[in-house]
Design a protein around this motif. Structure first.
Motif, short mmCIF file in Angstrom:
data_model
loop_
_atom_site.label_atom_id
_atom_site.label_comp_id
_atom_site.label_asym_id
_atom_site.label_seq_id
_atom_site.Cartn_x
_atom_site.Cartn_y
_atom_site.Cartn_z
N ASN A 7 -6.69 -28.16 -0.15
CA ASN A 7 -6.01 -26.88 0.06
C ASN A 7 -7.02 -25.93 0.66
O ASN A 7 -7.80 -25.34 -0.06
CB ASN A 7 -5.49 -26.34 -1.28
N ILE A 62 -14.02 -25.23 -6.91
CA ILE A 62 -13.78 -24.70 -5.56
C ILE A 62 -14.79 -25.33 -4.62
O ILE A 62 -16.00 -25.32 -4.90
CB ILE A 62 -13.92 -23.17 -5.54
N ASP A 107 -7.32 -27.31 -9.64
CA ASP A 107 -6.76 -26.13 -10.31
C ASP A 107 -7.21 -26.15 -11.77
O ASP A 107 -7.20 -27.20 -12.41
CB ASP A 107 -5.23 -26.15 -10.25
N GLY A 108 -7.58 -25.02 -12.28
CA GLY A 108 -8.02 -24.95 -13.68
C GLY A 108 -6.85 -24.91 -14.63
O GLY A 108 -5.73 -24.54 -14.25
N PRO A 166 -11.79 -25.24 -13.22
CA PRO A 166 -11.42 -25.11 -11.80
C PRO A 166 -12.62 -25.39 -10.91
O PRO A 166 -13.74 -24.96 -11.22
CB PRO A 166 -10.97 -23.66 -11.66
N ASP A 212 0.80 -20.88 -12.22
CA ASP A 212 -0.30 -21.81 -12.50
C ASP A 212 -1.25 -21.15 -13.49
O ASP A 212 -1.52 -19.95 -13.38
CB ASP A 212 -1.06 -22.14 -11.21
N PRO A 213 -1.82 -21.89 -14.42
CA PRO A 213 -2.68 -21.26 -15.42
C PRO A 213 -3.92 -20.61 -14.81
O PRO A 213 -4.40 -19.61 -15.30
CB PRO A 213 -3.08 -22.42 -16.33
N SER A 214 -4.45 -21.19 -13.76
CA SER A 214 -5.63 -20.59 -13.13
C SER A 214 -5.49 -20.72 -11.63
O SER A 214 -5.48 -21.81 -11.08
CB SER A 214 -6.88 -21.33 -13.63
N ILE A 215 -5.38 -19.58 -10.95
CA ILE A 215 -5.11 -19.60 -9.52
C ILE A 215 -6.37 -19.13 -8.80
O ILE A 215 -7.11 -18.29 -9.31
CB ILE A 215 -3.98 -18.64 -9.14
N THR A 274 -1.76 -16.57 -17.08
CA THR A 274 -2.27 -16.85 -15.73
C THR A 274 -3.43 -15.92 -15.43
O THR A 274 -3.36 -14.72 -15.70
CB THR A 274 -1.15 -16.62 -14.68
N ALA A 275 -4.49 -16.48 -14.91
CA ALA A 275 -5.66 -15.66 -14.53
C ALA A 275 -6.08 -16.06 -13.12
O ALA A 275 -5.82 -17.17 -12.66
CB ALA A 275 -6.80 -15.89 -15.50
N LEU A 276 -6.71 -15.12 -12.45
CA LEU A 276 -7.00 -15.29 -11.02
C LEU A 276 -8.51 -15.37 -10.76
O LEU A 276 -9.25 -14.49 -11.17
CB LEU A 276 -6.41 -14.11 -10.26
N ILE A 277 -8.91 -16.40 -10.05
CA ILE A 277 -10.30 -16.51 -9.58
C ILE A 277 -10.29 -16.12 -8.10
O ILE A 277 -9.40 -16.53 -7.36
CB ILE A 277 -10.81 -17.96 -9.71
N THR A 322 -9.45 -25.18 -2.50
CA THR A 322 -9.22 -25.23 -3.95
C THR A 322 -9.11 -26.69 -4.34
O THR A 322 -8.08 -27.32 -4.17
CB THR A 322 -7.96 -24.45 -4.33
#
Lengths: 124, 166
Positions: free
Chosen positions: A17, B62, B38-39, B60, A111-114, B156-159, B35
């Motif tokens: 991705n 990257i 995914d975590g 996660p 998604d749990p971690s994006i 949900t958390a964002l990196i 990515t």
């Protein structure tokens, strides 16, 4: 066994991705409008979880700079490449330094971690 | 005569075979953010959400593809709030880290040595001084209140993974 590993490698590498934004060092040139400079950027979306990318322009201190483009939020299909013109006023040319694209994640994504990806090119 | 007839097309084919057809390609300087994994938050105790494997989570990962050395820096910012969660009425304490995982060139271990961490440990900056591919592992742990149980629901958390041209 070797064939299995090869298959797994090819299968997993096909899942990539990726987000690309080029060129690394764009150059501003005079546009068809007097007092407005432009550069062309290329955005490539290989992230199947992302449908929109936002564009922004910053100075050296990461303050936003006003700019114009066809759209500041670009809808992108999976594996689509788009050429985007960025227009900057002549008075902002000396301060504009970074042109960035950032993936936009829809609110309904659970998604749990994006991962949000942002790539910034530097004006030369 | 038969031999001569055979020889003429053979020579003609041999001449055609020496034609050169060029294939041109340009690999331009760029940074590609991928990515890779995914975590997933594990929930080892009622008050804790963690991506580490020991806590039942998935770290996660990257991946950065670096075409030209010294052209970019990577900046990875870990979450310090949930982008979506059930209603929380107490404080969430966040701890996180970003480190170099796999690498295509052994010398890329220098990325880890020279990394700069700021923003209370949430942002890590790596100078991408070597071309190749590097994978960054990100861990994120959220602890709720003083041993308080997280309410049931989706979290949900964002990196944020960035590539900044230098």
């Amino acid at each position: 066994m070797k064939k299995l590993f090869l298959f797994l490698f090819l299968w997993t590498s096909g899942q990539a991705n990726a987000h690309q934004f080029t060129p690394t060092y764009p150059q501003l040139t005079q546009s068809h409008i007097e007092g407005v400079y432009k550069t062309e950027m290329v955005l490539f979306n290989n992230r199947n979880d992302i449908e929109y990318y936002g564009l922004s322009v910053f100075d050296a201190e990461w303050n936003p700079i006003r700019f114009a483009s066809e759209s500041k939020v670009i809808p992108m299909n999976y594996q689509e490449r788009k050429y985007v013109n960025i227009y900057i006023r002549e008075k902002d040319v000396s301060s504009a330094l970074y042109i960035c694209s950032k993936s936009k994640i829809l609110k309904n994504v659970k998604d749990p971690s994006i991962v949000a990806s942002r790539i910034c090119s530097k004006l030369k | 005569m038969k031999k001569l007839l055979f020889l003429i097309p053979t020579v003609a084919c041999a001449n055609a075979a020496v034609a050169n057809i060029p294939i041109n390609g340009v690999v331009e300087s760029k940074c590609v953010i991928i990515t890779d994994t995914d975590g997933v938050y594990g929930n080892p105790t009622a008050d804790k959400l963690s991506t580490t494997a020991a806590d039942g989570g998935v770290v996660p990962i990257i991946r950065y593809d670096i075409i030209t050395a010294d052209a970019y820096k990577a900046v990875v910012t870990t979450p310090n709030s949930f982008s979506s969660s059930p209603s929380l009425d107490d404080v969430v304490e966040w701890t996180s880290s970003t480190s170099v995982g796999d690498q295509s060139v052994a010398e890329m271990s220098a990325f880890e040595t020279n990394k700069v961490v700021y923003n209370n440990g949430h942002t890590t900056e790596f100078d991408l001084t070597i071309a190749g591919t590097v994978w960054f592992d990100v861990s994120s742990v959220a602890e709720y209140g003083y041993g308080k149980a997280f309410p049931a629901g989706d979290y949900t958390a964002l990196i944020t993974a960035e590539c900044i041209a230098q």
